[in-house]
Write a protein that holds these residues in place. Structure first.
Motif, PDB file in Angstrom:
ATOM      1  N   SER A  72      24.167   0.377  46.693  1.00 30.64           N
ATOM      2  CA  SER A  72      25.122   1.421  47.076  1.00 30.64           C
ATOM      3  C   SER A  72      25.167   2.533  46.026  1.00 30.64           C
ATOM      4  CB  SER A  72      26.515   0.835  47.315  1.00 30.64           C
ATOM      5  OG  SER A  72      27.089   0.383  46.113  1.00 30.64           O
ATOM      6  N   LEU A  73      25.070   2.173  44.734  1.00 36.36           N
ATOM      7  CA  LEU A  73      25.016   3.201  43.692  1.00 36.36           C
ATOM      8  C   LEU A  73      23.753   4.056  43.826  1.00 36.36           C
ATOM      9  CD1 LEU A  73      26.358   1.432  40.474  1.00 36.36           C
ATOM     10  CD2 LEU A  73      27.283   3.470  41.583  1.00 36.36           C
ATOM     11  N   ASP A  74      22.622   3.413  44.084  1.00 38.56           N
ATOM     12  CA  ASP A  74      21.373   4.153  44.281  1.00 38.56           C
ATOM     13  C   ASP A  74      21.488   5.108  45.475  1.00 38.56           C
ATOM     14  OD1 ASP A  74      20.283   2.800  42.136  1.00 38.56           O
ATOM     15  OD2 ASP A  74      19.129   1.385  43.378  1.00 38.56           O
ATOM     16  N   ASN A  75      22.044   4.603  46.581  1.00 39.32           N
ATOM     17  CA  ASN A  75      22.231   5.442  47.772  1.00 39.32           C
ATOM     18  C   ASN A  75      23.192   6.587  47.488  1.00 39.32           C
ATOM     19  OD1 ASN A  75      20.520   3.839  49.267  1.00 39.32           O
ATOM     20  ND2 ASN A  75      22.144   2.694  50.265  1.00 39.32           N
ATOM     21  N   CYS A  76      24.265   6.301  46.767  1.00 42.47           N
ATOM     22  CA  CYS A  76      25.251   7.322  46.440  1.00 42.47           C
ATOM     23  C   CYS A  76      24.601   8.454  45.643  1.00 42.47           C
ATOM     24  CB  CYS A  76      26.403   6.707  45.659  1.00 42.47           C
ATOM     25  SG  CYS A  76      27.669   7.893  45.156  1.00 42.47           S
ATOM     26  N   MET A  77      23.824   8.091  44.636  1.00 39.31           N
ATOM     27  CA  MET A  77      23.169   9.115  43.817  1.00 39.31           C
ATOM     28  C   MET A  77      22.203   9.960  44.650  1.00 39.31           C
ATOM     29  SD  MET A  77      22.511   7.424  40.125  1.00 39.31           S
ATOM     30  CE  MET A  77      23.021   5.724  40.070  1.00 39.31           C
ATOM     31  N   ARG A  78      21.474   9.312  45.540  1.00 39.52           N
ATOM     32  CA  ARG A  78      20.523  10.030  46.388  1.00 39.52           C
ATOM     33  C   ARG A  78      21.251  10.966  47.354  1.00 39.52           C
ATOM     34  NH1 ARG A  78      17.383   6.057  47.893  1.00 39.52           N
ATOM     35  NH2 ARG A  78      18.673   5.355  49.599  1.00 39.52           N
ATOM     36  N   TYR A  79      22.262  10.443  48.063  1.00 38.73           N
ATOM     37  CA  TYR A  79      22.962  11.248  49.061  1.00 38.73           C
ATOM     38  C   TYR A  79      23.816  12.339  48.424  1.00 38.73           C
ATOM     39  CZ  TYR A  79      21.580   7.436  52.155  1.00 38.73           C
ATOM     40  OH  TYR A  79      20.868   6.496  52.847  1.00 38.73           O
ATOM     41  N   ALA A  80      24.429  12.065  47.287  1.00 41.13           N
ATOM     42  CA  ALA A  80      25.234  13.085  46.612  1.00 41.13           C
ATOM     43  C   ALA A  80      24.337  14.229  46.148  1.00 41.13           C
ATOM     44  CB  ALA A  80      25.973  12.484  45.426  1.00 41.13           C
ATOM     45  N   GLY A  81      23.156  13.896  45.636  1.00 38.46           N
ATOM     46  CA  GLY A  81      22.216  14.931  45.220  1.00 38.46           C
ATOM     47  C   GLY A  81      21.749  15.788  46.379  1.00 38.46           C
ATOM     48  N   ARG A  82      21.507  15.183  47.523  1.00 43.96           N
ATOM     49  CA  ARG A  82      21.049  15.922  48.712  1.00 43.96           C
ATOM     50  C   ARG A  82      22.150  16.790  49.301  1.00 43.96           C
ATOM     51  NH1 ARG A  82      17.875  11.243  52.126  1.00 43.96           N
ATOM     52  NH2 ARG A  82      16.165  10.944  50.666  1.00 43.96           N
ATOM     53  N   SER A  83      23.403  16.367  49.163  1.00 39.22           N
ATOM     54  CA  SER A  83      24.506  17.095  49.794  1.00 39.22           C
ATOM     55  C   SER A  83      25.156  18.102  48.850  1.00 39.22           C
ATOM     56  CB  SER A  83      25.555  16.105  50.310  1.00 39.22           C
ATOM     57  OG  SER A  83      26.131  15.383  49.233  1.00 39.22           O
ATOM     58  N   GLY A  84      24.558  18.322  47.683  1.00 37.78           N
ATOM     59  CA  GLY A  84      25.111  19.303  46.755  1.00 37.78           C
ATOM     60  C   GLY A  84      26.278  18.764  45.952  1.00 37.78           C
ATOM     61  N   GLY A  85      26.424  17.459  45.880  1.00 43.10           N
ATOM     62  CA  GLY A  85      27.533  16.832  45.163  1.00 43.10           C
ATOM     63  C   GLY A  85      27.195  16.542  43.714  1.00 43.10           C
ATOM     64  N   THR A  86      27.877  15.555  43.173  1.00 41.18           N
ATOM     65  CA  THR A  86      27.712  15.187  41.765  1.00 41.18           C
ATOM     66  C   THR A  86      27.225  13.744  41.658  1.00 41.18           C
ATOM     67  OG1 THR A  86      30.052  14.622  41.757  1.00 41.18           O
ATOM     68  CG2 THR A  86      29.459  16.792  40.922  1.00 41.18           C
ATOM     69  N   PRO A  87      25.916  13.518  41.637  1.00 40.35           N
ATOM     70  CA  PRO A  87      25.369  12.157  41.624  1.00 40.35           C
ATOM     71  C   PRO A  87      25.744  11.349  40.385  1.00 40.35           C
ATOM     72  CG  PRO A  87      23.611  13.788  41.857  1.00 40.35           C
ATOM     73  CD  PRO A  87      24.883  14.527  41.728  1.00 40.35           C
ATOM     74  N   ASP A  88      25.953  12.013  39.261  1.00 41.42           N
ATOM     75  CA  ASP A  88      26.267  11.291  38.018  1.00 41.42           C
ATOM     76  C   ASP A  88      27.663  10.669  38.027  1.00 41.42           C
ATOM     77  OD1 ASP A  88      23.798  11.994  37.086  1.00 41.42           O
ATOM     78  OD2 ASP A  88      24.516  13.742  35.976  1.00 41.42           O
ATOM     79  N   THR A  89      28.505  11.042  39.006  1.00 39.87           N
ATOM     80  CA  THR A  89      29.878  10.520  39.041  1.00 39.87           C
ATOM     81  C   THR A  89      30.059   9.388  40.041  1.00 39.87           C
ATOM     82  OG1 THR A  89      30.554  12.167  40.675  1.00 39.87           O
ATOM     83  CG2 THR A  89      30.793  12.768  38.345  1.00 39.87           C
ATOM     84  N   CYS A  90      28.977   8.849  40.589  1.00 37.07           N
ATOM     85  CA  CYS A  90      29.083   7.784  41.594  1.00 37.07           C
ATOM     86  C   CYS A  90      29.715   6.529  40.992  1.00 37.07           C
ATOM     87  CB  CYS A  90      27.709   7.428  42.143  1.00 37.07           C
ATOM     88  SG  CYS A  90      27.029   8.665  43.248  1.00 37.07           S
ATOM     89  N   GLN A  91      30.649   5.958  41.729  1.00 42.75           N
ATOM     90  CA  GLN A  91      31.293   4.702  41.336  1.00 42.75           C
ATOM     91  C   GLN A  91      31.474   3.831  42.559  1.00 42.75           C
ATOM     92  OE1 GLN A  91      35.032   5.415  39.444  1.00 42.75           O
ATOM     93  NE2 GLN A  91      34.125   6.453  37.682  1.00 42.75           N
ATOM     94  N   VAL A  92      31.341   2.517  42.384  1.00 40.86           N
ATOM     95  CA  VAL A  92      31.571   1.567  43.467  1.00 40.86           C
ATOM     96  C   VAL A  92      33.072   1.474  43.684  1.00 40.86           C
ATOM     97  CG1 VAL A  92      31.314  -0.813  44.229  1.00 40.86           C
ATOM     98  CG2 VAL A  92      29.469   0.283  42.981  1.00 40.86           C
ATOM     99  N   VAL A  93      33.520   1.757  44.904  1.00 42.80           N
ATOM    100  CA  VAL A  93      34.949   1.722  45.211  1.00 42.80           C
ATOM    101  C   VAL A  93      35.327   0.509  46.052  1.00 42.80           C
ATOM    102  CG1 VAL A  93      35.260   4.195  44.990  1.00 42.80           C
ATOM    103  CG2 VAL A  93      34.617   3.242  47.214  1.00 42.80           C
ATOM    104  N   LEU A  94      34.331  -0.152  46.657  1.00 38.83           N
ATOM    105  CA  LEU A  94      34.587  -1.312  47.497  1.00 38.83           C
ATOM    106  C   LEU A  94      33.375  -2.218  47.442  1.00 38.83           C
ATOM    107  CD1 LEU A  94      36.302  -2.714  49.770  1.00 38.83           C
ATOM    108  CD2 LEU A  94      35.000  -1.364  51.378  1.00 38.83           C
ATOM    109  N   ALA A  95      33.600  -3.511  47.202  1.00 34.50           N
ATOM    110  CA  ALA A  95      32.506  -4.479  47.197  1.00 34.50           C
ATOM    111  C   ALA A  95      33.065  -5.849  47.529  1.00 34.50           C
ATOM    112  CB  ALA A  95      31.825  -4.511  45.827  1.00 34.50           C
TER     113      ALA A  95
END
Length: 99
Positions: A72-95
């Motif tokens: 999920s962290l890997d996906n978050c970094m990839r999708y945040a980068g593609r959507s113009g977001g901030t990939p370095d701030t990804c955090q797991v919020v639910l597991a």
């Protein structure tokens, strides 16, 4: 009279072909739905969701909780980068894992 019979025959053939193709399509649709449900019940039991402060996050499934968190962290970094977001701030919020 021969032209009238030929037209009847060709329209009958076209209707038959249409009926056969519709029957095949409905048969395929039923099989794919059945396969999708059986495949989803075999999958992983743990999932995790990671979100960045801006952009799109990522949801992932895994056999273990740590695997799901990493994916999920890997996906978050990839999708945040593609959507113009901030990939370095990804955090797991639910597991969690289903039992």
């Amino acid at each position: 009279m021969t032209g009238h019979t030929a037209r009847q025959c060709s329209s009958w053939i076209l209707l038959s072909l249409l009926a056969i193709s519709l029957a095949q399509m409905s048969g395929c649709a039923g099989k794919s739905t059945k396969a999708r449900y059986s495949a989803s019940s075999i999958g992983s039991s743990c999932y995790a969701k990671a979100l960045p402060t801006a952009g799109e996050g990522g949801l992932a499934w895994g056999d273990t909780l740590s695997m799901a968190r990493k994916k999920s962290l890997d996906n978050c970094m990839r999708y945040a980068g593609r959507s113009g977001g901030t990939p370095d701030t990804c955090q797991v919020v639910l597991a969690e894992c289903k039992h």
